[in-house]
Scaffold this active site. Structure first.
Site, PDB file in Angstrom:
ATOM      1  CE  LYS A  16      -4.018  -1.521   2.710  1.00 43.11           C
ATOM      2  NZ  LYS A  16      -4.810  -1.186   3.892  1.00 43.11           N
ATOM      3  CD  GLU A  40      -8.108  -2.951  10.345  1.00 42.82           C
ATOM      4  OE1 GLU A  40      -8.857  -3.558   9.578  1.00 42.82           O
ATOM      5  OE2 GLU A  40      -6.892  -2.800  10.136  1.00 42.82           O
ATOM      6  CG  ASP A  69      -9.743   0.172   6.825  1.00 46.69           C
ATOM      7  OD1 ASP A  69      -8.866  -0.490   7.409  1.00 46.69           O
ATOM      8  OD2 ASP A  69     -10.888  -0.266   6.612  1.00 46.69           O
ATOM      9  N   GLY A 142      -2.536  -9.308  -2.475  1.00 46.64           N
ATOM     10  CA  GLY A 142      -3.944  -9.282  -2.079  1.00 46.64           C
ATOM     11  C   GLY A 142      -4.875  -9.800  -3.173  1.00 46.64           C
ATOM     12  CE  LYS A 162      -3.669  -1.994  -7.246  1.00 46.00           C
ATOM     13  NZ  LYS A 162      -3.122  -2.775  -6.143  1.00 46.00           N
ATOM     14  CG  HIS A 167      -9.092   0.839  -4.497  1.00 45.94           C
ATOM     15  ND1 HIS A 167      -8.298   0.157  -5.400  1.00 45.94           N
ATOM     16  CD2 HIS A 167      -8.771   0.330  -3.282  1.00 45.94           C
ATOM     17  CE1 HIS A 167      -7.549  -0.723  -4.750  1.00 45.94           C
ATOM     18  NE2 HIS A 167      -7.820  -0.630  -3.462  1.00 45.94           N
TER      19      HIS A 167
HETATM   20  P1  IMP Z   1      -7.026  -3.197   5.365  1.00 39.02           P
HETATM   21  O1  IMP Z   1      -7.315  -1.900   4.690  1.00 39.02           O
HETATM   22  O2  IMP Z   1      -5.622  -3.246   5.870  1.00 39.02           O
HETATM   23  O3  IMP Z   1      -8.041  -3.577   6.383  1.00 39.02           O
HETATM   24  O4  IMP Z   1      -7.021  -4.364   4.314  1.00 39.02           O
HETATM   25  C1  IMP Z   1      -7.850  -4.489   3.237  1.00 39.02           C
HETATM   26  C2  IMP Z   1      -7.453  -5.726   2.475  1.00 39.02           C
HETATM   27  O5  IMP Z   1      -7.978  -5.596   1.173  1.00 39.02           O
HETATM   28  C3  IMP Z   1      -5.944  -5.887   2.297  1.00 39.02           C
HETATM   29  O6  IMP Z   1      -5.369  -6.670   3.282  1.00 39.02           O
HETATM   30  C4  IMP Z   1      -5.837  -6.574   0.953  1.00 39.02           C
HETATM   31  O7  IMP Z   1      -5.967  -7.953   1.115  1.00 39.02           O
HETATM   32  C5  IMP Z   1      -7.045  -6.034   0.230  1.00 39.02           C
HETATM   33  N1  IMP Z   1      -6.701  -4.906  -0.655  1.00 39.02           N
HETATM   34  C6  IMP Z   1      -6.848  -3.585  -0.430  1.00 39.02           C
HETATM   35  N2  IMP Z   1      -6.419  -2.867  -1.471  1.00 39.02           N
HETATM   36  C7  IMP Z   1      -5.974  -3.762  -2.363  1.00 39.02           C
HETATM   37  C8  IMP Z   1      -5.377  -3.629  -3.651  1.00 39.02           C
HETATM   38  O8  IMP Z   1      -5.133  -2.545  -4.196  1.00 39.02           O
HETATM   39  N3  IMP Z   1      -5.068  -4.780  -4.254  1.00 39.02           N
HETATM   40  C9  IMP Z   1      -5.294  -6.011  -3.701  1.00 39.02           C
HETATM   41  N4  IMP Z   1      -5.825  -6.188  -2.526  1.00 39.02           N
HETATM   42  C10 IMP Z   1      -6.167  -5.069  -1.844  1.00 39.02           C
END
Ligand code: IMP
Length: 184
Positions: A16, A40, A69, A142, A162, A167
Site C-alpha cells: 500500500k 483496527e 483502510d 492481495g 494500476k 481506488h
Molecule cells: P485493510 O485496509 O488493511 O483492512 O485491508 C484491506 C485488504 O484488502 C488488504 O489486506 C488486501 O488484502 C485487500 N486490498 C486492499 N487494497 C488492495 C489492492 O489494491 N489490491 C489487492 N488487494 C487489496
C-alpha cells in the site's frame, strides 16, 4: 532519519505504501513510511475504522500521518468481504472467494485515506468498479489477481498502470488536492 518528510504513511502493508508513494509523487508530495500495526476496531464502516486507525497512528508517532483502510465489496455476497477484506484474504484467500461466486461477478474496491495531525482528522474516499475474474491471473498482492477493473480484460495483477486508475489513486487524488491547498 525521518527529517526530510513532512508526512508519513503508517501501515503494516508495504505494498500500500509503495503504491501511495508513487501516486503522491505525481502531485509532488513526498511521504515517509512508518511500519505499524494500528488499532483496527470491528465495524461495518470503513470510515469509522479509518478514523480510529489515523488517530492511533498520530498518537503513536506525533507527526502528520495518512493511513488507509480499504475493502473489496462483492455484489453477489451482499458487499462481503468489505471491511473484513484483510481477514478474509488471510483465511479463505482468493481461491475461497472464487469458489463462492456464480454468474454475478460485479465488485468494487473502496479506499478510505485519512489524514491526521494535532488539529485535523479528514477522510477521502476513492472507488473503482469492476468484476471478479473466473480464475486468478497474474502475480500481485492481495486481491489483485482476481479483480478486473471495468472496461479492461485484465486483472490488477496483469496491468502495469494500476496506480493510474485504482481506488487508492482515486482517494489519494482527492487527498492531494486538499493537502496542497492546505499547504499554500
Ligand atoms: P485493510 O485496509 O488493511 O483492512 O485491508 C484491506 C485488504 O484488502 C488488504 O489486506 C488486501 O488484502 C485487500 N486490498 C486492499 N487494497 C488492495 C489492492 O489494491 N489490491 C489487492 N488487494 C487489496
Amino acid at each position: 532519519m525521518h527529517k526530510s518528510f513532512d508526512l508519513f504513511f503508517v501501515s503494516s502493508n508495504r505494498h500500500k505504501y509503495q503504491e501511495a508513494k508513487n501516486i503522491l509523487n505525481l502531485y509532488g508530495i513526498k511521504i515517509g513510511f512508518l511500519k505499524s500495526n494500528l488499532n483496527e476496531i470491528q465495524s461495518n464502516s470503513l470510515h469509522s475504522i479509518a478514523i480510529e486507525k489515523a488517530q492511533d497512528a498520530f498518537s503513536k508517532f506525533k507527526k502528520p500521518v495518512v493511513i488507509e483502510d480499504d475493502g473489496l465489496f462483492i455484489d453477489f455476497l451482499d458487499g462481503f468481504p468489505g471491511p473484513y477484506s484483510s481477514y478474509v484474504f488471510k483465511t479463505i484467500g482468493n481461491k475461497g472467494i472464487l469458489n463462492l461466486l456464480k454468474n454475478n461477478r460485479k465488485a468494487k474496491f473502496v479506499s478510505i485515506i485519512t489524514y491526521c495531525d494535532k488539529n485535523i482528522v479528514k477522510s477521502f474516499e476513492g472507488k473503482l468498479d469492476g468484476k471478479i475474474s473466473i480464475i486468478q491471473k497474474g502475480k500481485g498482492w492481495g486481491y489483485d489477481p482476481i479483480f478486473i477493473p471495468n472496461g479492461l480484460k485484465k486483472t490488477f495483477a496483469e496491468i502495469n498502470n494500476k496506480n493510474e486508475l485504482s481506488h487508492r489513486y482515486n482517494a489519494l487524488k482527492k487527498f492531494s488536492k486538499w493537502y496542497l491547498y492546505k499547504q499554500e
